[in-house]
Design an enzyme around this catalytic site. Structure first.
Site, PDB file in Angstrom:
ATOM      1  N   TYR A 194      -0.119   3.060   2.859  1.00  0.00           N
ATOM      2  CA  TYR A 194       0.582   3.286   1.593  1.00  0.00           C
ATOM      3  C   TYR A 194      -0.085   4.392   0.776  1.00  0.00           C
ATOM      4  O   TYR A 194       0.581   5.339   0.332  1.00  0.00           O
ATOM      5  CB  TYR A 194       0.610   1.987   0.799  1.00  0.00           C
ATOM      6  CG  TYR A 194       1.186   2.098  -0.589  1.00  0.00           C
ATOM      7  CD1 TYR A 194       2.561   2.077  -0.802  1.00  0.00           C
ATOM      8  CD2 TYR A 194       0.354   2.201  -1.705  1.00  0.00           C
ATOM      9  CE1 TYR A 194       3.090   2.160  -2.084  1.00  0.00           C
ATOM     10  CE2 TYR A 194       0.867   2.285  -2.987  1.00  0.00           C
ATOM     11  CZ  TYR A 194       2.238   2.268  -3.172  1.00  0.00           C
ATOM     12  OH  TYR A 194       2.753   2.344  -4.454  1.00  0.00           O
ATOM     13  N   SER A 221       1.231   7.354  -6.936  1.00  0.00           N
ATOM     14  CA  SER A 221       0.523   6.112  -7.267  1.00  0.00           C
ATOM     15  C   SER A 221      -0.927   6.389  -7.628  1.00  0.00           C
ATOM     16  O   SER A 221      -1.520   7.379  -7.168  1.00  0.00           O
ATOM     17  CB  SER A 221       0.564   5.151  -6.073  1.00  0.00           C
ATOM     18  OG  SER A 221      -0.313   4.060  -6.247  1.00  0.00           O
TER      19      SER A 221
END
Length: 284
Positions: free
Chosen positions: A188, A175
């Site tokens: 995350y 990400s």
């Protein structure tokens, strides 16, 4: 796993149903296929919706049969299966938790049994839970996020390895948050950092076997993950507008990066990460 933390689908409504999302994400491949994955079999986690669905659709258009691995969104998974079959390819759906090693073993065994082989593994399934204060992240949430986002990647690779060989590919989804950080997604973004390190290390570990390992680091992409708990409701209208392109990306703008890394076009690339992120160069 004896200490398996159950998926947090009741708390956050994760990972969410694409069938209920408006506007609908754009998953459709943009161009005719050119047989770049002809005769291959791909297992894609989180393939029921979002980026995973777009990758499944594009891989199918390029000639691959698809194992659609997902948690519990049966309607979305059925739709992805239909999409693959309309491209003239075979598809199977396998529901379960990638954070469970036994399930990952089952998913790979079912893929090989029903589709005959395994050539491409796409680790895409993930979860996120926004918290502004690190003290609000519970021990269970922390364990659960790591269990899905990085343990699941390890488990899938461990299960798949005996079936992968010369010319196979593993693509891991990391990400933009790994590179630029995220003040509200502490757990995350930490898992995404682990995924990038895992990708680079695994690529060196497996290249002697002829297995290429690379990654994709999407920026803000419009998928069910975000309005279903991955972002706070008040943040959704501004989602993706802080990129240089001024908008979130669509799943079919990310899928070609996975295709490139899955096929022979990227035959001289290992341990690399592609960045479909709307121009956020802080992630380079």
């Amino acid at each position: 796993m004896s200490d398996l933390i159950e998926p947090m689908i009741h708390e956050d409504r994760l990972p969410g149903h694409e069938s209920k999302l408006e506007p609908k994400p754009d998953w459709k491949p943009r161009y005719p296929g050119s047989n770049r994955l002809q005769g291959k079999v791909a297992l894609i986690t989180g393939a029921d919706s979002g980026i995973g669905r777009a990758v499944a659709a594009l891989f199918a258009r390029e000639g691959a049969d698809i194992a659609i691995v997902y948690l519990c969104e049966h309607d979305d998974a059925a739709k992805t299966k239909e999409i693959v079959e309309k491209e003239g390819r075979r598809a199977i759906t396998i529901a379960g938790d990638v954070g469970d090693r036994d399930f990952c073993n089952h998913a790979v065994e079912r893929t090989v049994k029903d589709l005959g082989r395994l050539d491409v593994l796409v680790n895409n399934a993930g979860e996120q839970h926004p918290d502004e204060d690190i003290r609000d992240i519970t021990e269970d949430q922390l364990k659960r996020t790591f269990q899905t986002n990085i343990f699941g990647y390890f488990f899938m690779v461990q299960a798949a390895l005996d079936h992968l060989g010369e010319g196979s590919a593993i693509i891991n989804c990391t990400s933009v948050t790994m590179y630029k950080g995220s003040p509200k997604l502490l757990d995350y973004s930490s898992t995404k950092g682990a995924i990038t390190a895992f990708t680079r290390s695994l690529s060196k570990n497996l290249i002697d076997k002829g297995i290429r390992v690379n990654g994709v680091a999407p920026g803000p992409i419009w998928t069910p993950l975000n309005p279903s708990g991955g972002q706070k409701p008040e943040d959704i209208p501004e989602f993706g507008k802080d990129t240089p392109m001024g908008r979130p990306g669509q799943p079919n703008e990310v899928a070609p990066s996975f295709l490139f890394l899955a096929c022979e076009d990227s035959s001289y690339m290992i341990g690399q990460v592609l960045h479909p992120n709307g121009g956020d160069h802080t992630s380079s």
